[in-house]
Motif scaffolding. Sequence first.
Motif, PDB file in Angstrom:
ATOM      1  N   LEU A   1       0.857  -1.323  -0.048  1.00 24.65           N
ATOM      2  CA  LEU A   1       0.099  -0.171   0.119  1.00 24.65           C
ATOM      3  C   LEU A   1       0.977   1.133  -0.046  1.00 24.65           C
ATOM      4  CD1 LEU A   1      -2.780  -0.996   2.831  1.00 24.65           C
ATOM      5  CD2 LEU A   1      -2.841  -1.589   0.322  1.00 24.65           C
ATOM      6  N   ILE A   2       0.987   2.067  -1.167  1.00 22.02           N
ATOM      7  CA  ILE A   2       1.685   3.243  -1.201  1.00 22.02           C
ATOM      8  C   ILE A   2       1.511   4.182  -0.113  1.00 22.02           C
ATOM      9  CG2 ILE A   2       2.426   5.054  -2.718  1.00 22.02           C
ATOM     10  CD1 ILE A   2       3.372   2.243  -3.665  1.00 22.02           C
ATOM     11  N   ASP A   3       0.218   4.508   0.122  1.00 13.68           N
ATOM     12  CA  ASP A   3      -0.238   5.194   1.123  1.00 13.68           C
ATOM     13  C   ASP A   3      -1.563   4.585   1.836  1.00 13.68           C
ATOM     14  OD1 ASP A   3      -0.865   7.504   2.676  1.00 13.68           O
ATOM     15  OD2 ASP A   3      -2.045   8.471   1.175  1.00 13.68           O
ATOM     16  N   PRO A   4      -1.337   3.864   2.842  1.00 11.86           N
ATOM     17  CA  PRO A   4      -2.231   3.221   3.358  1.00 11.86           C
ATOM     18  C   PRO A   4      -3.422   3.974   4.016  1.00 11.86           C
ATOM     19  CG  PRO A   4       0.052   2.444   4.286  1.00 11.86           C
ATOM     20  CD  PRO A   4       0.317   3.604   3.360  1.00 11.86           C
ATOM     21  N   ASP A   5      -3.163   5.155   4.443  1.00 14.54           N
ATOM     22  CA  ASP A   5      -4.490   5.908   5.058  1.00 14.54           C
ATOM     23  C   ASP A   5      -5.131   6.398   4.050  1.00 14.54           C
ATOM     24  OD1 ASP A   5      -3.235   5.758   7.498  1.00 14.54           O
ATOM     25  OD2 ASP A   5      -2.474   7.805   7.520  1.00 14.54           O
ATOM     26  N   SER A   6      -5.068   6.252   2.763  1.00 11.36           N
ATOM     27  CA  SER A   6      -5.864   6.801   1.690  1.00 11.36           C
ATOM     28  C   SER A   6      -6.577   5.485   1.061  1.00 11.36           C
ATOM     29  CB  SER A   6      -5.254   7.704   0.631  1.00 11.36           C
ATOM     30  OG  SER A   6      -4.228   6.975  -0.334  1.00 11.36           O
ATOM     31  N   THR A   7      -6.099   4.373   1.386  1.00 12.75           N
ATOM     32  CA  THR A   7      -6.793   3.063   0.704  1.00 12.75           C
ATOM     33  C   THR A   7      -7.968   2.403   1.785  1.00 12.75           C
ATOM     34  OG1 THR A   7      -4.575   2.590  -0.010  1.00 12.75           O
ATOM     35  CG2 THR A   7      -6.244   0.693  -0.098  1.00 12.75           C
ATOM     36  N   PHE A   8      -9.199   2.215   1.175  1.00 13.60           N
ATOM     37  CA  PHE A   8     -10.193   1.814   1.786  1.00 13.60           C
ATOM     38  C   PHE A   8     -10.888   0.429   1.450  1.00 13.60           C
ATOM     39  CE2 PHE A   8      -9.990   6.348   2.414  1.00 13.60           C
ATOM     40  CZ  PHE A   8     -10.256   6.484   3.798  1.00 13.60           C
ATOM     41  N   PHE A   9     -10.838  -0.611   2.366  1.00  8.87           N
ATOM     42  CA  PHE A   9     -11.258  -1.905   2.021  1.00  8.87           C
ATOM     43  C   PHE A   9     -12.762  -2.192   2.625  1.00  8.87           C
ATOM     44  CE2 PHE A   9      -6.509  -2.088   2.653  1.00  8.87           C
ATOM     45  CZ  PHE A   9      -6.259  -2.372   1.426  1.00  8.87           C
ATOM     46  N   ALA A  10     -13.160  -3.142   2.067  1.00  9.24           N
ATOM     47  CA  ALA A  10     -14.365  -3.869   2.873  1.00  9.24           C
ATOM     48  C   ALA A  10     -14.124  -4.957   3.308  1.00  9.24           C
ATOM     49  CB  ALA A  10     -15.513  -4.201   1.163  1.00  9.24           C
ATOM     50  N   HIS A  11     -15.404  -5.359   4.016  1.00 11.97           N
ATOM     51  CA  HIS A  11     -15.139  -6.474   5.095  1.00 11.97           C
ATOM     52  C   HIS A  11     -14.708  -7.921   4.267  1.00 11.97           C
ATOM     53  CE1 HIS A  11     -18.753  -8.499   3.910  1.00 11.97           C
ATOM     54  NE2 HIS A  11     -19.241  -7.441   3.496  1.00 11.97           N
ATOM     55  N   ASP A  12     -14.683  -7.913   2.895  1.00 12.88           N
ATOM     56  CA  ASP A  12     -14.627  -9.230   2.311  1.00 12.88           C
ATOM     57  C   ASP A  12     -13.686  -8.959   1.068  1.00 12.88           C
ATOM     58  OD1 ASP A  12     -16.078  -7.833   0.570  1.00 12.88           O
ATOM     59  OD2 ASP A  12     -17.519  -9.049  -0.017  1.00 12.88           O
ATOM     60  N   THR A  13     -12.787  -7.954   1.104  1.00 11.72           N
ATOM     61  CA  THR A  13     -11.632  -7.757  -0.058  1.00 11.72           C
ATOM     62  C   THR A  13     -10.736  -8.666   0.136  1.00 11.72           C
ATOM     63  OG1 THR A  13     -12.208  -5.307   0.306  1.00 11.72           O
ATOM     64  CG2 THR A  13      -9.945  -6.083  -0.898  1.00 11.72           C
ATOM     65  N   ILE A  14     -10.510  -9.387  -0.951  1.00 12.91           N
ATOM     66  CA  ILE A  14      -9.195 -10.373  -1.063  1.00 12.91           C
ATOM     67  C   ILE A  14      -8.152  -9.881  -2.083  1.00 12.91           C
ATOM     68  CG2 ILE A  14      -8.802 -12.754  -1.530  1.00 12.91           C
ATOM     69  CD1 ILE A  14     -11.570 -13.557  -0.940  1.00 12.91           C
ATOM     70  N   ILE A  15      -7.019  -9.674  -1.673  1.00 13.11           N
ATOM     71  CA  ILE A  15      -5.938  -9.271  -2.479  1.00 13.11           C
ATOM     72  C   ILE A  15      -4.773 -10.288  -2.334  1.00 13.11           C
ATOM     73  CG2 ILE A  15      -4.397  -7.544  -2.873  1.00 13.11           C
ATOM     74  CD1 ILE A  15      -6.602  -5.629  -1.798  1.00 13.11           C
ATOM     75  N   GLY A  16      -4.398 -10.597  -3.710  1.00 14.01           N
ATOM     76  CA  GLY A  16      -2.961 -11.405  -3.598  1.00 14.01           C
ATOM     77  C   GLY A  16      -1.738 -10.983  -3.272  1.00 14.01           C
ATOM     78  N   LYS A  17      -0.535 -11.584  -3.160  1.00 14.02           N
ATOM     79  CA  LYS A  17       0.393 -11.363  -3.021  1.00 14.02           C
ATOM     80  C   LYS A  17       1.283 -10.388  -3.888  1.00 14.02           C
ATOM     81  CE  LYS A  17       1.852 -15.008   0.348  1.00 14.02           C
ATOM     82  NZ  LYS A  17       2.873 -16.148   0.549  1.00 14.02           N
ATOM     83  N   ASP A  18       2.233  -9.422  -3.547  1.00 16.39           N
ATOM     84  CA  ASP A  18       2.883  -8.761  -4.359  1.00 16.39           C
ATOM     85  C   ASP A  18       1.879  -8.037  -5.436  1.00 16.39           C
ATOM     86  OD1 ASP A  18       5.370  -9.580  -3.573  1.00 16.39           O
ATOM     87  OD2 ASP A  18       4.972 -11.391  -4.744  1.00 16.39           O
ATOM     88  N   THR A  19       0.691  -7.649  -5.064  1.00 15.77           N
ATOM     89  CA  THR A  19      -0.155  -6.628  -5.685  1.00 15.77           C
ATOM     90  C   THR A  19       0.224  -5.368  -5.019  1.00 15.77           C
ATOM     91  OG1 THR A  19      -1.894  -8.044  -6.430  1.00 15.77           O
ATOM     92  CG2 THR A  19      -2.486  -5.656  -5.837  1.00 15.77           C
ATOM     93  N   VAL A  20       0.355  -4.376  -5.854  1.00 16.14           N
ATOM     94  CA  VAL A  20       0.468  -2.847  -5.326  1.00 16.14           C
ATOM     95  C   VAL A  20      -0.408  -2.047  -5.347  1.00 16.14           C
ATOM     96  CG1 VAL A  20       2.031  -0.738  -5.825  1.00 16.14           C
ATOM     97  CG2 VAL A  20       2.880  -3.159  -6.026  1.00 16.14           C
ATOM     98  N   ILE A  21      -1.125  -1.398  -4.464  1.00 14.31           N
ATOM     99  CA  ILE A  21      -2.197  -0.351  -4.493  1.00 14.31           C
ATOM    100  C   ILE A  21      -1.728   0.979  -4.007  1.00 14.31           C
ATOM    101  CG2 ILE A  21      -4.575   0.009  -3.563  1.00 14.31           C
ATOM    102  CD1 ILE A  21      -4.190  -2.686  -4.485  1.00 14.31           C
ATOM    103  N   HIS A  22      -1.824   1.818  -5.115  1.00 13.46           N
ATOM    104  CA  HIS A  22      -1.582   3.262  -5.169  1.00 13.46           C
ATOM    105  C   HIS A  22      -2.501   4.007  -4.388  1.00 13.46           C
ATOM    106  CE1 HIS A  22       1.712   3.459  -8.330  1.00 13.46           C
ATOM    107  NE2 HIS A  22       1.546   2.118  -8.353  1.00 13.46           N
TER     108      HIS A  22
END
Length: 446
Positions: A252-273
């Motif tokens: 997570l490049i900027d964790p505080d500006s990333t918002f997830f839902a209760h069931d979000t699934i994300i694999g390894k080495d994915t990059v979220i801007h």
Amino acid sequence: MTTALILAAGMGTRMNSSVPKVLHSVGGKAMVHHVIDLALSMNMERVVVIASPYLDKEQIVSGRQIEVAIQEKPLGTGDAVRVGVDHIKDYEGDVLILSGDVPLIEFETLAPLFNKRELYPEDLLVLAMRVEDPRQYGRLLTTDDIVDGIIEYKDASFEQRAINLCNAGVYLIPAAVLRALLPLLSSQNAAGEFYLTDIIALAKAQGLISRYVETPHPETLNGINNRVELAQAEKIMQQRWRQRMMLSGVTLIDPDSTFFAHDTIIGKDTVIHPNVTFAPGVIVGNEATIYPFCHLENCVLNSGAKVGPFAHLRTGAIIGEKAVVGNFVEIKDTTLGAKTKVKHLSYLGNAQIGDRANIGAGTITCNYDGFNKSPTHIGNDAFIGSNTSLVAPVHVGEGAIIAAGSVITDNVPEHSLGIARQQQINKPVWAKNFRTTVSELKSRKS
């Protein structure tokens, strides 16, 4: 053997909302469902939600294996538990009492309570929390680990309000004890309600022992009563999920500006801007990249896919391996094949697009005629020129090319060129004559 009773009949007037309090969401899920799902994960004998008659039973159940008991009048927590105990008439095991407005609660919050039960199999057990700001929580009156009583904030003296050991609203009590003591509750108090907390003093009068155990996670027991507290709970929940995502191998490049839902699934080495929002129902594979200002809901990104910036993936979008979705692209009910590219300014709805296709800027699938939605099919290796409108239902064959600026209303065979636009007409010196005429008119007016 334990049955969970979840108290969810409060009116929640401080939410100032037409939506019942426990149905307000945290992380895309109703707060009461956070509590219900925790209870279900603990393999309870039964899970019973005590609700008001104003709550939609189907919204409470929402496909879960639970029971609902109705508290007809809002007569307090003691009466709500009585309704729940009446619902489980022949049950003789322990009753775990939870509140439906504590969405942050986790198993780690409750574990000390069950550990205490192993030491004291017959006592009434109360979960306590020590907090810096006790607010309007009930205060525990204790001797060592014995609870002598619980005093509600409205009835507490100034000295008692200074106590920071508070009632968390979570109890583990044998069903037989509840059946014996609940009929003895009185509503002679400041609120005119039947307080469940009074059961502790009643137990002591009957020679029964009540003990407390302090949770190491008091922040997970914050009750939600208004929109401010709802926002605070959302913030804590998001921080929890962000940390878990990063520890699981997501950048997570900027964790505080990333918002997830209760069931979000994300694999390894994915990059979220920065500035990415995941609504419920999103699955992302390994090594994907999501660029800034994207909104995703009920969609799937396969491994290596790249999305954004400024992309909107709506319900039913399936993005193939190493596919690319670029700036200002909206996709709904559409499957993109592997390595397909939709890089700018397009809307794709109700479409099936093969592998390695190239969708030019400004392409639109015209899927809705005001009454029905129709499909568009685009084959492998097809090339759709910029500013193309595909009027569904339509099929573009494998390897076909669509000329830029076309409005395609008929199928295009594989490996064919589809052109659907008027022939260009050039009028010599028309522009020069036009400008001269306009200039002369202006000069006459002046």
